[in-house]
Every structure is written in C-alpha cells, then in structure tokens.
Design a protein around this motif. Structure first.
Motif, PDB file in Angstrom:
ATOM      1  N   LEU A 285     -16.100 -51.710 -14.752  1.00 13.61           N
ATOM      2  CA  LEU A 285     -17.563 -51.828 -14.781  1.00 13.61           C
ATOM      3  C   LEU A 285     -18.007 -53.062 -14.002  1.00 13.61           C
ATOM      4  O   LEU A 285     -17.304 -54.069 -13.945  1.00 13.61           O
ATOM      5  CB  LEU A 285     -18.056 -51.899 -16.227  1.00 13.61           C
ATOM      6  N   GLY A 286     -19.202 -52.971 -13.398  1.00 13.04           N
ATOM      7  CA  GLY A 286     -19.667 -54.025 -12.505  1.00 13.04           C
ATOM      8  C   GLY A 286     -20.806 -54.863 -13.083  1.00 13.04           C
ATOM      9  O   GLY A 286     -21.402 -54.529 -14.113  1.00 13.04           O
ATOM     10  N   ASP A 287     -21.115 -55.956 -12.380  1.00 18.03           N
ATOM     11  CA  ASP A 287     -22.143 -56.902 -12.815  1.00 18.03           C
ATOM     12  C   ASP A 287     -23.514 -56.248 -13.004  1.00 18.03           C
ATOM     13  O   ASP A 287     -24.262 -56.599 -13.909  1.00 18.03           O
ATOM     14  CB  ASP A 287     -22.318 -58.007 -11.749  1.00 18.03           C
ATOM     15  N   TYR A 288     -23.842 -55.335 -12.103  1.00 18.32           N
ATOM     16  CA  TYR A 288     -25.184 -54.752 -12.164  1.00 18.32           C
ATOM     17  C   TYR A 288     -25.341 -53.906 -13.426  1.00 18.32           C
ATOM     18  O   TYR A 288     -26.355 -53.970 -14.120  1.00 18.32           O
ATOM     19  CB  TYR A 288     -25.431 -53.909 -10.905  1.00 18.32           C
ATOM     20  N   LEU A 289     -24.283 -53.140 -13.721  1.00 16.21           N
ATOM     21  CA  LEU A 289     -24.298 -52.326 -14.943  1.00 16.21           C
ATOM     22  C   LEU A 289     -24.368 -53.235 -16.170  1.00 16.21           C
ATOM     23  O   LEU A 289     -25.104 -52.967 -17.121  1.00 16.21           O
ATOM     24  CB  LEU A 289     -23.038 -51.465 -15.004  1.00 16.21           C
ATOM     25  N   SER A 290     -23.612 -54.315 -16.122  1.00 12.47           N
ATOM     26  CA  SER A 290     -23.608 -55.248 -17.243  1.00 12.47           C
ATOM     27  C   SER A 290     -25.022 -55.789 -17.491  1.00 12.47           C
ATOM     28  O   SER A 290     -25.495 -55.845 -18.626  1.00 12.47           O
ATOM     29  CB  SER A 290     -22.620 -56.389 -16.955  1.00 12.47           C
ATOM     30  N   ALA A 291     -25.718 -56.164 -16.422  1.00 16.22           N
ATOM     31  CA  ALA A 291     -27.079 -56.709 -16.587  1.00 16.22           C
ATOM     32  C   ALA A 291     -28.016 -55.651 -17.166  1.00 16.22           C
ATOM     33  O   ALA A 291     -28.829 -55.946 -18.042  1.00 16.22           O
ATOM     34  CB  ALA A 291     -27.597 -57.228 -15.245  1.00 16.22           C
ATOM     35  N   ILE A 292     -27.870 -54.423 -16.702  1.00 17.03           N
ATOM     36  CA  ILE A 292     -28.744 -53.355 -17.218  1.00 17.03           C
ATOM     37  C   ILE A 292     -28.488 -53.132 -18.707  1.00 17.03           C
ATOM     38  O   ILE A 292     -29.385 -52.762 -19.460  1.00 17.03           O
ATOM     39  CB  ILE A 292     -28.525 -52.056 -16.416  1.00 17.03           C
ATOM     40  N   SER A 293     -27.250 -53.375 -19.130  1.00 14.51           N
ATOM     41  CA  SER A 293     -26.908 -53.189 -20.547  1.00 14.51           C
ATOM     42  C   SER A 293     -27.282 -54.421 -21.376  1.00 14.51           C
ATOM     43  O   SER A 293     -26.779 -54.591 -22.482  1.00 14.51           O
ATOM     44  CB  SER A 293     -25.408 -52.900 -20.698  1.00 14.51           C
ATOM     45  N   ASN A 294     -28.111 -55.286 -20.859  1.00 14.21           N
ATOM     46  CA  ASN A 294     -28.480 -56.558 -21.516  1.00 14.21           C
ATOM     47  C   ASN A 294     -27.267 -57.476 -21.642  1.00 14.21           C
ATOM     48  O   ASN A 294     -27.228 -58.336 -22.525  1.00 14.21           O
ATOM     49  CB  ASN A 294     -29.064 -56.354 -22.925  1.00 14.21           C
ATOM     50  N   GLY A 295     -26.257 -57.228 -20.826  1.00 13.96           N
ATOM     51  CA  GLY A 295     -25.049 -58.043 -20.899  1.00 13.96           C
ATOM     52  C   GLY A 295     -24.061 -57.553 -21.943  1.00 13.96           C
ATOM     53  O   GLY A 295     -23.019 -58.174 -22.138  1.00 13.96           O
ATOM     54  N   SER A 296     -24.380 -56.427 -22.611  1.00 13.75           N
ATOM     55  CA  SER A 296     -23.462 -56.006 -23.673  1.00 13.75           C
ATOM     56  C   SER A 296     -22.239 -55.279 -23.101  1.00 13.75           C
ATOM     57  O   SER A 296     -21.184 -55.284 -23.709  1.00 13.75           O
ATOM     58  CB  SER A 296     -24.165 -55.151 -24.718  1.00 13.75           C
ATOM     59  N   PHE A 297     -22.349 -54.642 -21.942  1.00 11.04           N
ATOM     60  CA  PHE A 297     -21.167 -54.070 -21.278  1.00 11.04           C
ATOM     61  C   PHE A 297     -20.582 -55.144 -20.377  1.00 11.04           C
ATOM     62  O   PHE A 297     -21.301 -55.867 -19.698  1.00 11.04           O
ATOM     63  CB  PHE A 297     -21.539 -52.832 -20.459  1.00 11.04           C
ATOM     64  N   VAL A 298     -19.262 -55.189 -20.374  1.00 13.09           N
ATOM     65  CA  VAL A 298     -18.565 -56.271 -19.672  1.00 13.09           C
ATOM     66  C   VAL A 298     -18.250 -55.875 -18.228  1.00 13.09           C
ATOM     67  O   VAL A 298     -17.773 -54.770 -17.979  1.00 13.09           O
ATOM     68  CB  VAL A 298     -17.242 -56.589 -20.412  1.00 13.09           C
TER      69      VAL A 298
END
Ligand code: AKG
Ligand code: FE2
Length: 395
Positions: A285-298
């Motif tokens: 998983l990438g940074d952009y996805l992590s940000a969209i998940s409020n930081g909950s996905f790593v």
C-alpha cells in the motif's frame, strides 16, 4: 461464503466477486489486534476472503500476498528476463523521447537511479505504461495548464527497444501490455475491496483513481549481486532498492523466488522478509492511500536487498496512481497528519535516535507536518516533483 451473510448486496457481491476472481487473499498468520501484531502479517491460505482480514492486513504492515491467479507471473518474468538479456546497445535504444522532468519511460541503466543519495542501487530497469491514445489533454482539472503539461509528460509514448520484434519476438510487446492490463484490472478490484475495508462504499477509491490508469506505470527490475560492477561508486553502500515507501495508491509486485524484499512497521526498526513464493504476488500500500484512509492504512517503508552471488533477481512492479488532479479530502489529510505526528512520537520513544532515519516518501513530512498539502496540491504535481528528485538522486 458464510462470512459475508448479512452484508448489503453490493458489498456481498463485491466480496464474492473478489473470491471468484480468485484474488485469493491468503489468510493465516494475522493476529486480530493489528496495532500489536508482530508476526509477518502475510497470508497463507486462500479459504477466507473477507473485509476484516483485509482491513487488518492494511492497517498493520500494509503488505500482503495474493494468489496470482489473474496475473501470469511466469509469462511476465520470462518477458523481463528476455529484455534484460538483450545486448547493452539494444537496451540503451529503449529511450524515452521526452526524457525531461525527471520522468522517463524506457531503459534505466545499472545504478541509473537511486532512491536515496546514500546508496547505489545495483539494478537495471525498464519502465512502460499504457499506450497514449492522444486524448490526454482533454482530462479535466482545476489547474489545466499544469495538468495538461504534466499529463503530456506522464503519457509520453512507450520506449520499446529498437527492432524489438526481431530481438524479442512479435509476442513480447503484447505480453508486456497484457500484464499491464491484468494488473490494472486487479488494482481496480483491490481498490473496491480496500474502499470497503476503509468503511466506504466500494466505488469510493475508484472515484479518485479513475483516470489514474493511463498514468500508472509498470517498472521491471533486474537486481545484481554485490560482486557486479565493483568500479561503480566503490565507497558508497550498495543495495537493491533503498528504503522508501511507495507514493501512490498501491503496488502490485510480481517477483521470482529469489527473495530480498523487506518491509517494516511504522513503529519498528526491524525488517520483515516478504516471502517470494511461486504463484503469488505481493501488494504494497502507498502513501496516497494511507492519507485517504486518515493514516489508518499503512504505507510501509520497504527495501530490496542484493541477491547473494551468483543469483540475480527479477521483479515487475505496477504502480497504481490516482488520477492526475486527485486531491485527498481535507479532513483525511488533517487526520493523517495527526496520526503521523503520534506515530513519530511513538517511534522516538521506542527507537531513540534510530527514529530519525529519513526515507523517500511522497511528502517529506517532518513529523507528519506537510501532509495537509495533499488536500490542495494535485497528485500529479506531487508525483512529477518526486520524479525530478529521483533523476537527481535527491529524494
Ligand atoms: O523489486 C521489488 O520487489 C520492489 C521494488 C520497489 O519497491 C519499488 O520499485 O518501489
Ligand atoms: Fe516500492
């Protein structure tokens, strides 16, 4: 499909669809408490595909393995080996016509890019993407000038080697493009599943990502053992791929069975081996996805070690981008930043001076500050800035 009884029909259909498309999320060594999980959260058994397991995998290490059913791993690796076996001059002929702006399709020579200036990356590569259809300038944007220029760059024509039909056979380009399409389709399925795992409806990430398909990239790599090219920067430490996170939504890795890919948790300094099993692919998983998940996905920091001599390693990485003009919702960017601040404090408490290591990430956020700009700067602009840094070995 017992685990999905009671899901609303679109969600159940999604989950069933995932299973029947044989994405085959492999589950086994996951512990239910993501925050405290210490074992490799990689997955060993195809039987239970469900949203909860995906959520745990995404929010613990951010790396998981899948059965490769919809992706022809052997065909991809064979196409890769035959390209890298070409004579140097033919590989060098695969040059992007528009090699400006740090971003290039085509051949990446040995040590030609490095994620951090502190390392020599002992690998060669080749980058390609969708064949541009000439309509890229019609994409919509609030910042048309920047976006149309940036899109032109990202959609530069593929740089296949000269006379590739003679050198590699007529099936080589179609095989490469088929692999790209298979990864694109798989990434769309994964985005639906990840949307649900994030607590949204299945189309949530697709809305940000639609239009990202044509700018998404395939990069194939050939990693050399440490005994290769001893004259290249002998005083600089060598590695296959230096520690970094992936900047975009997700990466699909096809690899041979050499191994060497490692990832680590946000709050740990230990590296965890990502197994390299036949018939499997790896999702990062990438940074952009992590940000969209409020930081909950790593979006895990990961690296590739050099293969032991005389082994060489081959991998294919598909970088799934959101659309050029995508913005992270402001509230998500704010919450991702808060979480990054908390994580940085936790890392410092736990790791002391080792917490200060710098990595190549989408946003060089000092203790998380800086992530708000994801809400105001289009993804494509951030990406081109990163590619400039890669070209200058300064990211
Ligand atoms: O070669 C690999 O397995 C991964 C490479 C990688 O992490 C990347 O290119 O972002
Ligand atoms: Fe990566």
């Amino acid at each position: 499909m017992v685990p999905f009884v009671g899901l609303p029909p679109p969600l159940a259909a999604l989950v069933v669809g995932l299973a029947s498309a044989a994405i085959g999320l492999l589950v086994g060594t996951l512990r239910s408490d993501a925050a405290s999980a210490t074992a490799v959260p990689l997955l060993v058994n195809v039987s239970e595909v469900n949203v909860k397991q995906l959520r745990i995998a995404a929010s613990s290490l951010g790396v998981f393995r899948l059965a490769a059913d919809s992706v022809d791993v052997e065909a991809a690796l064979e196409a890769s080996r035959s390209f890298f076996a070409l004579p140097e001059a033919v590989k060098w002929s695969a040059k992007s016509a528009t090699g400006v702006g740090g971003f290039k399709r085509g051949y990446i020579p040995l040590a030609g890019e490095s994620g951090l200036r502190d390392y020599v990356e002992l690998k060669e590569g080749f980058c390609y993407g969708a064949e541009p259809d000439g309509n890229e300038s019609t994409a919509t944007s609030s910042n048309a000038t920047t976006e149309s220029n940036g899109l032109k760059l990202l959609l530069s024509p593929n740089a296949w080697p000269d006379e590739h039909e003679r050198a590699l056979g007529p099936a080589w380009v179609p095989t490469m493009l088929r692999h790209l399409q298979a990864c694109e389709a798989l990434s769309n399925q994964l985005l639906r599943a990840l949307s649900v795992a994030m607590g949204h409806e299945a189309g949530f990430l697709g809305a940000l990502a639609t239009g990202g398909e044509p700018i998404s990239l395939m990069r194939l790599f050939h990693y050399f053992p440490n005994t290769t090219a001893p004259h290249v920067a002998p005083a600089v430490p060598r590695i296959g791929s230096s520690p970094h996170s992936d900047w975009h939504l997700l990466t699909i890795v096809v690899q041979d069975t050499t191994g060497g890919l490692q990832a680590r948790r946000p709050d740990a300094a230990e590296w965890i081996d990502v197994p390299a099993e036949p018939g499997e692919i790896v999702i990062i998983l990438g940074d952009y996805l992590s940000a969209i998940s409020n930081g909950s996905f790593v979006a895990p920091v990961h690296r590739v070690l050099l293969p032991p001599p005389p082994t060489e390693r081959f991998s294919f990485t598909y970088f799934r981008y959101p659309q050029y003009g995508a913005l992270v919702p402001a509230e998500s960017a704010r919450r991702a930043q808060q979480r990054a601040l908390r994580n940085a404090r936790r890392r410092r408490r736990k790791l002391g001076s080792r917490a200060a290591e710098a990595f190549n990430t989408l946003i060089r956020a000092t203790e998380g500050v800086g992530l708000e700009q994801l809400a105001t700067t289009p993804f494509g602009d951030l990406l081109l800035h990163k590619w400039l840094g890669v070209a200058a070995n300064k990211v």
